[in-house]
Design a protein around this motif. Structure first.
Motif, PDB file in Angstrom:
ATOM      1  N   GLU A 154      53.483  18.129  62.299  1.00 41.30           N
ATOM      2  CA  GLU A 154      52.236  17.541  61.796  1.00 41.30           C
ATOM      3  C   GLU A 154      51.676  18.293  60.587  1.00 41.30           C
ATOM      4  O   GLU A 154      51.258  17.682  59.605  1.00 41.30           O
ATOM      5  CB  GLU A 154      51.173  17.502  62.907  1.00 41.30           C
ATOM      6  CG  GLU A 154      51.384  16.422  63.945  1.00 41.30           C
ATOM      7  CD  GLU A 154      52.349  16.858  65.052  1.00 41.30           C
ATOM      8  OE1 GLU A 154      52.902  17.972  64.948  1.00 41.30           O
ATOM      9  OE2 GLU A 154      52.552  16.077  65.996  1.00 41.30           O
ATOM     10  N   GLU A 157      53.656  17.449  57.596  1.00 36.90           N
ATOM     11  CA  GLU A 157      53.465  16.048  57.234  1.00 36.90           C
ATOM     12  C   GLU A 157      52.173  15.858  56.453  1.00 36.90           C
ATOM     13  O   GLU A 157      52.122  15.126  55.462  1.00 36.90           O
ATOM     14  CB  GLU A 157      53.442  15.205  58.514  1.00 36.90           C
ATOM     15  CG  GLU A 157      53.420  13.706  58.255  1.00 36.90           C
ATOM     16  CD  GLU A 157      53.502  12.910  59.537  1.00 36.90           C
ATOM     17  OE1 GLU A 157      53.128  11.720  59.499  1.00 36.90           O
ATOM     18  OE2 GLU A 157      53.912  13.466  60.564  1.00 36.90           O
ATOM     19  N   GLU A 194      50.569   4.949  58.645  1.00 40.14           N
ATOM     20  CA  GLU A 194      51.176   6.226  59.019  1.00 40.14           C
ATOM     21  C   GLU A 194      50.119   7.294  59.257  1.00 40.14           C
ATOM     22  O   GLU A 194      50.252   8.140  60.149  1.00 40.14           O
ATOM     23  CB  GLU A 194      52.158   6.686  57.941  1.00 40.14           C
ATOM     24  CG  GLU A 194      53.409   5.843  57.842  1.00 40.14           C
ATOM     25  CD  GLU A 194      54.185   5.809  59.151  1.00 40.14           C
ATOM     26  OE1 GLU A 194      54.236   6.837  59.845  1.00 40.14           O
ATOM     27  OE2 GLU A 194      54.740   4.751  59.479  1.00 40.14           O
ATOM     28  N   LEU A 198      49.480   9.328  62.682  1.00 35.28           N
ATOM     29  CA  LEU A 198      49.382  10.781  62.707  1.00 35.28           C
ATOM     30  C   LEU A 198      48.060  11.222  63.331  1.00 35.28           C
ATOM     31  O   LEU A 198      48.013  12.194  64.102  1.00 35.28           O
ATOM     32  CB  LEU A 198      49.495  11.321  61.276  1.00 35.28           C
ATOM     33  CG  LEU A 198      49.419  12.842  61.092  1.00 35.28           C
ATOM     34  CD1 LEU A 198      50.485  13.549  61.918  1.00 35.28           C
ATOM     35  CD2 LEU A 198      49.572  13.195  59.624  1.00 35.28           C
ATOM     36  N   ARG A 201      48.236  11.172  67.052  1.00 36.56           N
ATOM     37  CA  ARG A 201      48.964  12.317  67.585  1.00 36.56           C
ATOM     38  C   ARG A 201      48.115  13.576  67.559  1.00 36.56           C
ATOM     39  O   ARG A 201      48.131  14.378  68.502  1.00 36.56           O
ATOM     40  CB  ARG A 201      50.244  12.538  66.773  1.00 36.56           C
ATOM     41  CG  ARG A 201      51.339  11.523  67.095  1.00 36.56           C
ATOM     42  CD  ARG A 201      52.280  11.303  65.925  1.00 36.56           C
ATOM     43  NE  ARG A 201      52.877  12.533  65.415  1.00 36.56           N
ATOM     44  CZ  ARG A 201      53.550  12.594  64.252  1.00 36.56           C
ATOM     45  NH1 ARG A 201      53.689  11.503  63.507  1.00 36.56           N
ATOM     46  NH2 ARG A 201      54.070  13.734  63.843  1.00 36.56           N
TER      47      ARG A 201
END
Length: 224
Positions: A154, A157, A194, A198, A201
């Motif tokens: 993460e 990202e 996206e 994310l 999460r």
């Protein structure tokens, strides 16, 4: 006669020796992702070299000193891109993968400094180029990129997305109206999706606020 031939032989051996040497390059990465000395460099299905050393630079990033085998020197050109992957053949090790974004190009010279990329950035760049092509191809790349993103930590990202959005903003400012509208209608909704994935999460760990800078950047892109 021998006195004349001997110096010529020495010069010939020196020239041949220089020509046959491996190609030493430096690749700059923002993160090493576990890359270390002796990890492989891969092009297509071939091992074309290895990592010699990795050092920390004054700019806060990492420099990988790599050696390309002499037989693959001509394959390494201005159109070569390098990014770190899990080594497909050696469990627990990383590798640098080289891809070519275009055919031909000027071969890189010994000692050249190259900006390392990420698979994430490369795929997004390819998506932009494919906007003028069939939507089925764009859809295929989106699906492929979604699979890649799931494998990225993460924190990395978020950093990759932020860096890419900054680049995209500059491109949109310099581009025509048609390109900007295409980005806003076709690419931004996917990126937003996206980001939402994310966020979901990160919410499990109470870290969803880390995405607020990305939301701000997305809003700026929508207004260009």
């Amino acid at each position: 006669m021998l006195k004349k031939i001997f110096p010529l032989l020495i010069i010939s051996f020196v020239i041949l020796g220089c020509y046959s040497r491996d190609l030493n390059l430096k690749i700059r990465f923002t993160q090493t992702e576990g890359l270390r000395a002796d990890d492989r460099i891969i092009f297509e299905k071939n091992q074309i070299g290895k990592v010699d050393t990795i050092s920390y630079s004054e700019k806060g990033d990492y420099i990988a000193d790599v050696k390309i085998d002499k037989g693959f020197k001509k394959a390494v050109t201005e159109y070569s891109r390098f990014f770190i992957i899990n080594d497909p053949s050696v469990k627990g090790r990383k590798a640098i993968k080289m891809v070519k974004v275009a055919a031909g190009g000027v071969p890189l010279e010994k000692g050249a400094m190259i900006e390392g990329s990420t698979r994430f950035a490369l795929l997004l760049g390819q998506m932009e180029e494919d906007f003028g092509k069939a939507m089925s191809e764009l859809s295929r790349k989106i699906n492929k990129l979604s699979d890649e993103i799931k494998q990225i930590p993460e924190s990395e990202e978020i950093k990759n997305l932020e860096h890419y959005l900054n680049q995209l903003k500059e491109k949109m400012k310099k581009s025509g109206k048609e390109f900007r509208e295409k980005i806003q209608k076709e690419l931004l909704p996917w990126i937003q999706k996206e980001i939402e994935n994310l966020k979901e999460r990160l919410r499990k760990f109470g870290r969803e606020k880390e995405l607020e800078p990305l939301e701000v950047k997305m809003e700026e892109l929508r207004k260009i």
